[in-house]
Design a protein around this motif. Sequence first.
Motif, PDB file in Angstrom:
ATOM      1  N   ARG A 208      21.843  40.323  50.879  1.00  0.00           N
ATOM      2  CA  ARG A 208      22.792  41.407  50.578  1.00  0.00           C
ATOM      3  C   ARG A 208      23.522  41.052  49.292  1.00  0.00           C
ATOM      4  O   ARG A 208      24.120  39.983  49.179  1.00  0.00           O
ATOM      5  CB  ARG A 208      23.831  41.551  51.695  1.00  0.00           C
ATOM      6  N   ARG A 209      23.468  41.964  48.347  1.00  0.00           N
ATOM      7  CA  ARG A 209      24.221  41.780  47.107  1.00  0.00           C
ATOM      8  C   ARG A 209      25.435  42.697  47.173  1.00  0.00           C
ATOM      9  O   ARG A 209      25.294  43.918  47.180  1.00  0.00           O
ATOM     10  CB  ARG A 209      23.370  42.122  45.892  1.00  0.00           C
ATOM     11  N   ILE A 210      26.603  42.099  47.245  1.00  0.00           N
ATOM     12  CA  ILE A 210      27.842  42.872  47.295  1.00  0.00           C
ATOM     13  C   ILE A 210      28.465  42.800  45.902  1.00  0.00           C
ATOM     14  O   ILE A 210      28.879  41.721  45.454  1.00  0.00           O
ATOM     15  CB  ILE A 210      28.792  42.298  48.373  1.00  0.00           C
ATOM     16  N   PHE A 211      28.488  43.932  45.221  1.00  0.00           N
ATOM     17  CA  PHE A 211      28.966  43.929  43.833  1.00  0.00           C
ATOM     18  C   PHE A 211      30.492  43.954  43.808  1.00  0.00           C
ATOM     19  O   PHE A 211      31.120  44.847  44.368  1.00  0.00           O
ATOM     20  CB  PHE A 211      28.381  45.114  43.075  1.00  0.00           C
ATOM     21  N   THR A 212      31.077  42.949  43.161  1.00  0.00           N
ATOM     22  CA  THR A 212      32.536  42.853  43.079  1.00  0.00           C
ATOM     23  C   THR A 212      33.000  43.028  41.633  1.00  0.00           C
ATOM     24  O   THR A 212      34.062  42.559  41.248  1.00  0.00           O
ATOM     25  CB  THR A 212      33.013  41.484  43.622  1.00  0.00           C
ATOM     26  N   ASP A 213      32.173  43.681  40.836  1.00  0.00           N
ATOM     27  CA  ASP A 213      32.500  43.840  39.412  1.00  0.00           C
ATOM     28  C   ASP A 213      33.168  45.175  39.120  1.00  0.00           C
ATOM     29  O   ASP A 213      33.330  45.551  37.960  1.00  0.00           O
ATOM     30  CB  ASP A 213      31.238  43.676  38.553  1.00  0.00           C
ATOM     31  N   GLY A 214      33.541  45.884  40.160  1.00  0.00           N
ATOM     32  CA  GLY A 214      34.276  47.134  39.949  1.00  0.00           C
ATOM     33  C   GLY A 214      33.413  48.376  39.878  1.00  0.00           C
ATOM     34  O   GLY A 214      33.922  49.485  39.765  1.00  0.00           O
ATOM     35  N   ARG A 215      32.111  48.203  39.964  1.00  0.00           N
ATOM     36  CA  ARG A 215      31.235  49.379  39.900  1.00  0.00           C
ATOM     37  C   ARG A 215      31.406  50.253  41.148  1.00  0.00           C
ATOM     38  O   ARG A 215      31.919  49.813  42.172  1.00  0.00           O
ATOM     39  CB  ARG A 215      29.770  48.950  39.741  1.00  0.00           C
ATOM     40  N   LYS A 216      30.927  51.473  41.039  1.00  0.00           N
ATOM     41  CA  LYS A 216      30.974  52.409  42.174  1.00  0.00           C
ATOM     42  C   LYS A 216      29.582  52.475  42.819  1.00  0.00           C
ATOM     43  O   LYS A 216      28.600  52.003  42.255  1.00  0.00           O
ATOM     44  CB  LYS A 216      31.347  53.810  41.670  1.00  0.00           C
ATOM     45  N   HIS A 217      29.519  53.111  43.990  1.00  0.00           N
ATOM     46  CA  HIS A 217      28.214  53.374  44.601  1.00  0.00           C
ATOM     47  C   HIS A 217      27.455  54.347  43.704  1.00  0.00           C
ATOM     48  O   HIS A 217      28.062  55.227  43.087  1.00  0.00           O
ATOM     49  CB  HIS A 217      28.378  54.036  45.975  1.00  0.00           C
ATOM     50  N   PRO A 218      26.131  54.258  43.664  1.00  0.00           N
ATOM     51  CA  PRO A 218      25.368  55.298  42.955  1.00  0.00           C
ATOM     52  C   PRO A 218      25.483  56.618  43.726  1.00  0.00           C
ATOM     53  O   PRO A 218      25.765  56.609  44.935  1.00  0.00           O
ATOM     54  CB  PRO A 218      23.932  54.768  42.996  1.00  0.00           C
ATOM     55  N   GLU A 219      25.288  57.692  43.011  1.00  0.00           N
ATOM     56  CA  GLU A 219      25.302  58.984  43.700  1.00  0.00           C
ATOM     57  C   GLU A 219      24.008  59.164  44.468  1.00  0.00           C
ATOM     58  O   GLU A 219      22.930  58.939  43.923  1.00  0.00           O
ATOM     59  CB  GLU A 219      25.448  60.113  42.666  1.00  0.00           C
TER      60      GLU A 219
END
Lengths: 137, 256
Positions: free
Chosen positions: B132-143
């Motif tokens: 599982r890659r949990i992005f903590t760089d502030g990005r949003k979910h893709p639409e």
Amino acid sequence: MSSRKIILPIVAGLAATAFSGIGAAHHSFAMFDDSKEIVLTGVVKEFQWTNPHTFVQLEVKGPDGAVVEWSIEGSSPNGLARVGWKRASIKAGDQLAVTINPLRSGEHGGNFVQAKFPDGRVLTRRAPEAPAAGAPQ
Amino acid sequence: MNASHSRVGAVRSFIGVAGCVLALGLGSLVASGAEAASAPPNWTGIWTRVGSLNFDPTIPGNKNEDFPYNAKYKEFYDRIIAAEAKGLAINDKSADCQPPGIVRMMAMVYPMEIIQTPGQFTIIAEWEGQIRRIFTDGRKHPEDPDPTYNGHSIGRWEGETLLVDTVGILGEGIINDHGAPLGEQVHVTEKWWAEGADTLKNEITVESPDALLRPIKAVKTFKRRTDIQIMEYICTQNNRNQTNAEGVTGIELKKR
């Protein structure tokens, strides 16, 4: 002493429950009857030290002299290595008395409980000193 | 005594403050984006679960759990439980080496490794080698993400707590070892925090509005392990437990 005799089966029961939690990972263990234990005495044809489960292929001579091959499923190498097993813990040609929970179907297969060697050594599915990882804390 | 000690104390305080300022300065050089505000705790390492493999790990593994299913899924779950009692597993996709999916995976049958890097919190589960890659760089979910077994996860640190939101999860997954089903729509939120140096907690909330009448929630506990390593686990190496034509888990006898 009498109290010890009572306690031991309870502890054994808890350990079995804890293990069923571990073993149930890859697939449901519903096919095995964990209320029954039978002992098979025979010669190891092959020990499969593989994921997702290990298997002991055991050749067992029946009362009529015919040899029947049993497939005995054990935990994964990952689980067993952490309680001290090695890939050569069981070898082809070993004489073993293997305790299993048999398949409910009555076919020649079961879930590994323990194996006893002629010299008295016993392999179990968990190290005696290991914490019950599957047990509730 | 007091005068000299207070001078020493003042000097120490100054050094302490200066050290903090320096540390913060260095921190801002190496950190970026959402993580720049304060350094998050470091949970990199290997962890094993405490408790059973049920969704609620305080419920023993040989007990079935109750979930607030709607009528359609309750009928399905009741069938699964009744079959299990007869020795037949009928909703057991992992028997065919399918990945467990995020909800069941987080019970963590085998150990997990956490790797924290700038902008990403990675969980490697030994079982099925799932990542599982949990992005903590502030990005949003893709639409409208394509559904996947583990979904799309974004996380943010709130002090020393990691908050994770996961969408895009493949439908008809499984909650626990007993084959308790999920619906087509699944949303998972998690709250991770540490209790001391060696205990990690994950409060996981699962919504599946087409199957569950309300969200279900449980707290998972993990212990830090420095005595073990993550091992390889390839389910297709020698899988002798494939489901049969009726979807019932079996055992392949006398292989090879």
